[in-house]
Design a protein around this motif. Structure first.
Motif, PDB file in Angstrom:
ATOM      1  N   VAL A 181     -11.115 -11.240  11.308  1.00 41.32           N
ATOM      2  CA  VAL A 181     -11.032 -11.765  12.654  1.00 41.32           C
ATOM      3  C   VAL A 181     -10.474 -10.670  13.477  1.00 41.32           C
ATOM      4  N   ARG A 182      -9.595  -9.966  13.057  1.00 42.36           N
ATOM      5  CA  ARG A 182      -8.995  -9.047  13.805  1.00 42.36           C
ATOM      6  C   ARG A 182      -8.898  -7.692  13.166  1.00 42.36           C
ATOM      7  N   PRO A 183      -9.755  -6.535  13.403  1.00 37.97           N
ATOM      8  CA  PRO A 183      -9.967  -5.689  12.444  1.00 37.97           C
ATOM      9  C   PRO A 183      -8.573  -4.522  12.608  1.00 37.97           C
ATOM     10  N   ALA A 184      -8.622  -3.770  11.770  1.00 37.77           N
ATOM     11  CA  ALA A 184      -7.590  -2.674  11.510  1.00 37.77           C
ATOM     12  C   ALA A 184      -7.425  -1.788  12.714  1.00 37.77           C
ATOM     13  N   GLU A 185      -8.603  -1.619  13.493  1.00 33.87           N
ATOM     14  CA  GLU A 185      -8.517  -0.806  14.793  1.00 33.87           C
ATOM     15  C   GLU A 185      -7.788  -1.494  15.836  1.00 33.87           C
ATOM     16  N   LYS A 186      -7.878  -2.911  15.861  1.00 35.76           N
ATOM     17  CA  LYS A 186      -7.169  -3.603  16.754  1.00 35.76           C
ATOM     18  C   LYS A 186      -5.716  -3.921  16.511  1.00 35.76           C
ATOM     19  N   GLY A 187      -5.173  -3.183  15.373  1.00 37.73           N
ATOM     20  CA  GLY A 187      -3.740  -3.259  15.312  1.00 37.73           C
ATOM     21  C   GLY A 187      -3.447  -4.567  14.293  1.00 37.73           C
ATOM     22  N   ASN A 188      -4.208  -5.117  13.527  1.00 36.44           N
ATOM     23  CA  ASN A 188      -3.920  -6.060  12.494  1.00 36.44           C
ATOM     24  C   ASN A 188      -3.057  -5.611  11.132  1.00 36.44           C
ATOM     25  N   LEU A 189      -1.911  -5.287  11.697  1.00 33.03           N
ATOM     26  CA  LEU A 189      -0.608  -4.794  10.868  1.00 33.03           C
ATOM     27  C   LEU A 189      -0.354  -5.296   9.597  1.00 33.03           C
ATOM     28  N   ASP A 190      -0.121  -6.694   9.711  1.00 32.13           N
ATOM     29  CA  ASP A 190      -0.053  -7.620   8.670  1.00 32.13           C
ATOM     30  C   ASP A 190      -0.834  -7.388   7.592  1.00 32.13           C
TER      31      ASP A 190
ATOM     32  N   MET B 143      -3.190  -4.979   7.032  1.00 33.94           N
ATOM     33  CA  MET B 143      -3.273  -3.837   6.533  1.00 33.94           C
ATOM     34  C   MET B 143      -2.018  -3.638   5.235  1.00 33.94           C
ATOM     35  N   THR B 144      -0.870  -4.053   5.424  1.00 31.45           N
ATOM     36  CA  THR B 144       0.153  -3.932   4.782  1.00 31.45           C
ATOM     37  C   THR B 144       0.000  -4.791   3.490  1.00 31.45           C
ATOM     38  N   GLY B 145      -0.632  -5.942   3.705  1.00 32.15           N
ATOM     39  CA  GLY B 145      -0.828  -6.696   2.355  1.00 32.15           C
ATOM     40  C   GLY B 145      -2.107  -6.061   1.641  1.00 32.15           C
ATOM     41  N   MET B 146      -3.025  -5.432   2.246  1.00 34.88           N
ATOM     42  CA  MET B 146      -3.749  -4.638   1.443  1.00 34.88           C
ATOM     43  C   MET B 146      -3.522  -3.633   0.745  1.00 34.88           C
ATOM     44  N   GLY B 147      -2.445  -2.789   1.386  1.00 38.67           N
ATOM     45  CA  GLY B 147      -1.868  -1.683   0.730  1.00 38.67           C
ATOM     46  C   GLY B 147      -1.270  -2.295  -0.363  1.00 38.67           C
ATOM     47  N   ALA B 148      -0.256  -3.404  -0.286  1.00 43.34           N
ATOM     48  CA  ALA B 148       0.540  -3.934  -1.590  1.00 43.34           C
ATOM     49  C   ALA B 148      -0.417  -4.308  -2.635  1.00 43.34           C
ATOM     50  N   LEU B 149      -1.416  -4.995  -2.088  1.00 44.88           N
ATOM     51  CA  LEU B 149      -2.299  -5.557  -3.167  1.00 44.88           C
ATOM     52  C   LEU B 149      -3.182  -4.488  -4.084  1.00 44.88           C
TER      53      LEU B 149
ATOM     54  N   GLU C  71      -0.868   5.127   4.817  1.00 44.73           N
ATOM     55  CA  GLU C  71      -0.973   6.158   5.773  1.00 44.73           C
ATOM     56  C   GLU C  71      -1.635   5.492   7.155  1.00 44.73           C
ATOM     57  N   LEU C  72      -2.574   4.595   7.152  1.00 42.03           N
ATOM     58  CA  LEU C  72      -3.276   4.377   8.142  1.00 42.03           C
ATOM     59  C   LEU C  72      -2.414   3.255   8.893  1.00 42.03           C
ATOM     60  N   LEU C  73      -1.518   2.665   7.971  1.00 44.89           N
ATOM     61  CA  LEU C  73      -0.652   1.666   8.942  1.00 44.89           C
ATOM     62  C   LEU C  73       0.429   2.506   9.799  1.00 44.89           C
ATOM     63  N   ARG C  74       1.034   3.514   9.127  1.00 40.61           N
ATOM     64  CA  ARG C  74       1.964   4.490   9.566  1.00 40.61           C
ATOM     65  C   ARG C  74       1.347   5.123  10.775  1.00 40.61           C
TER      66      ARG C  74
ATOM     67  N   GLN D  58      -0.703   4.147  13.104  1.00 40.73           N
ATOM     68  CA  GLN D  58      -1.080   3.223  13.858  1.00 40.73           C
ATOM     69  C   GLN D  58       0.480   2.763  14.427  1.00 40.73           C
ATOM     70  N   ALA D  59       1.384   2.612  13.567  1.00 35.24           N
ATOM     71  CA  ALA D  59       2.824   2.072  14.039  1.00 35.24           C
ATOM     72  C   ALA D  59       3.950   2.979  13.057  1.00 35.24           C
ATOM     73  N   PRO D  60       4.352   4.043  13.791  1.00 34.81           N
ATOM     74  CA  PRO D  60       5.355   4.825  12.799  1.00 34.81           C
ATOM     75  C   PRO D  60       6.461   4.230  12.643  1.00 34.81           C
ATOM     76  N   LYS D  61       7.027   3.465  13.461  1.00 35.44           N
ATOM     77  CA  LYS D  61       8.387   2.681  13.366  1.00 35.44           C
ATOM     78  C   LYS D  61       8.354   1.446  12.594  1.00 35.44           C
ATOM     79  N   ARG D  62       7.142   0.899  12.130  1.00 36.82           N
ATOM     80  CA  ARG D  62       7.171  -0.313  11.519  1.00 36.82           C
ATOM     81  C   ARG D  62       7.311  -0.035  10.183  1.00 36.82           C
ATOM     82  N   TRP D  63       8.426  -0.404   9.654  1.00 34.77           N
ATOM     83  CA  TRP D  63       9.237  -0.486   8.464  1.00 34.77           C
ATOM     84  C   TRP D  63       8.213  -0.800   7.201  1.00 34.77           C
TER      85      TRP D  63
END
Length: 466
Positions: free
Chosen positions: A89-98, A100-106, A121-124, A126-131
């Motif tokens: 629905v919303r690709p990673a290139e368009k900032g689907n950060l949640d 992406m975080t879930g895929m990394g944790a999975l 690293e892809l998430l970082r 796109q959003a270096p200050k996203r904890w």
């Protein structure tokens, strides 16, 4: 000044699904009841709103937390499907950060740390200050054996979010470095930052694990029981309590707790521990049941994409085919060069009679800093096969200092080996003993400092004539 009330204002406390959504969004444990309510709520919502990428991401994270709480890896494919739907629905290139975080944790939960690193690293990037990128990176780097990068990610996480998740990862990093006091303090901070019983219980369980690893069995039992009182659904603490009871010599109670824990969270590691405890108690026929369960659980996990090669390799090395263990763990080492894989591969090589190669991996397991009685015992037995008596004594003593009850099967063997090897004889190696009495050497006398020459007298200048 007090602003006027708005339509969205609601003074009521959050409901179960809201509490679980908040916990899952923070990467923290959630209560079983709240989690079930969240799953039911989001499933109903996305059925009516299939284009809501945020709800798909929350649902995927909730499935992932269900897998963690129940140890049922069947939730992983459901989590992957929900997270991929969110990314459609919303690709990673368009900032689907949640998502992406879930895929990394999975990926990390499946022990696929290379994929976890890519998502983190892809998430970082796109959003270096996203904890939320940094817990994924800490787990992935540690799983890959890059402990320096894991510590850097942990430092950044504590800068951005010094709460339960940050302190938990800090404790993990400090433990891997061998800084036991720092690891315990960080986990105590995590327990203090916990806001819900499920979060508190998880922190207490981790404190129990740290106490067990440093050989404080009575303290570990107290922490595990406190975790169970805080959240009776914390099945990991039930398995920890079984381990502590076995260490205290209460074998019957330990067997009972292991069986209860396997009924709630059937994981291969618990099955291996129960089988070895039953063997130590002389109940070899009963031990076959958990060993058979271990194989069935590992086959189930493999279908759902979970990597159980380390525990399977250790089982095969000690109770099955060591050559098969070497093949399995060599493939695992090619993917994940961490301390746990190095220790298991070294032990499998030793059991196969290849002590020279085994020692190289035992060094990779013990030298980064983690203080583990199992690692020290494995290295000692490898060095005994090579005839290095001094190294055997040193590492057996290290195992006994770290945790004298580290295994119901191997701890008695370590004590017997240490008693058999004895203490070094008086004196020292012959090439270190002096052959002549010591005589003070004649040192050259220091040269006296030269006196500076006096400056020549200056003649007075003649006064100018008129």
């Amino acid at each position: 000044m007090i602003r006027p009330a708005r339509t969205a204002d609601d003074a009521r406390p959050p409901g179960p699904s809201e509490r679980a959504a908040s916990a899952v969004g923070m990467g923290a444990p959630a209560a079983a009841v709240d989690l079930s309510a969240l799953v039911a709520d989001r499933e109903k919502w996305v059925a009516a709103h299939p284009k809501d990428d945020a709800s798909w991401a929350v649902l995927g994270a909730a499935y992932l937390e269900q897998a963690r709480r129940t140890a049922d890896t069947g939730w992983f494919p459901k989590a992957e499907k929900a997270l991929k739907r969110s990314l459609e629905v919303r690709p990673a290139e368009k900032g689907n950060l949640d998502a992406m975080t879930g895929m990394g944790a999975l990926a990390n939960a499946r022990r696929d740390y290379g994929t976890g690193k890519k998502w983190g690293e892809l998430l970082r990037a796109q959003a270096p200050k996203r904890w939320s990128a940094y817990p994924v990176l800490v787990d992935a780097y540690a799983g890959l054996g890059d402990y320096k990068a894991a510590q850097q990610a942990m430092d950044r996480l504590l800068e951005l979010q010094p709460g339960l998740v940050g302190y938990t990862r800090a404790s993990q990093v400090y433990r891997d470095r061998g800084w036991r006091e720092d690891a315990t303090m960080a986990m105590e901070h995590a327990a203090g930052a916990a806001k819900a019983p499920a979060e508190k219980a998880y922190a207490l369980y981790r404190l129990g694990e740290l106490a067990w690893e440093r050989g404080d069995t009575a303290e570990s039992l107290r922490q595990f029981e406190a975790s169970l009182r805080t959240d009776p659904g914390q099945a990991q603490a039930l398995g920890g309590r079984a381990k502590a009871l076995a260490g205290l010599g209460r074998g019957g109670e330990a067997v009972r707790d292991y069986r209860l824990a396997l009924g709630r969270t059937p994981v291969p590691q618990l099955a291996l521990e129960l089988g070895e405890l039953l063997e130590a108690l002389g109940r070899d026929q009963e031990a076959r049941v958990p060993y058979d369960m271990l194989g069935a659980l590992a086959a189930r996990d493999d279908v759902h994409g979970v990597d159980d090669d380390v525990v399977l390799g250790l089982y095969e090395a000690d109770h099955g085919d060591p050559a098969a263990a070497v093949r399995r763990l060599s493939q695992e080492w090619a993917r994940h060069k961490n301390m746990q894989v190095a220790d298991a591969l070294g032990w499998a090589l030793h059991r196969s009679g290849e002590d020279t190669a085994a020692l190289e991996y035992a060094k990779k397991a013990t030298e980064p800093g983690l203080r583990s009685a199992d690692f020290a015992y494995h290295r000692a037995m490898i060095e005994r096969g090579l005839g290095d008596e001094a190294a055997v004594r040193r590492h057996l003593e290290e195992a006994m200092r770290t945790n004298p009850r580290f295994s119901p099967l191997r701890a008695p063997l370590a004590k017997e080996a240490l008693a058999a090897i004895g203490q070094p004889g008086p004196g020292g190696p012959e090439n270190l003993l002096p052959t002549r009495p010591w005589v003070a050497p004649e040192l050259p006398k220091p040269n006296p400092p030269k006196k500076p020459k006096p400056a020549p007298p200056t003649k007075p200048k003649p006064s100018p004539s008129r």
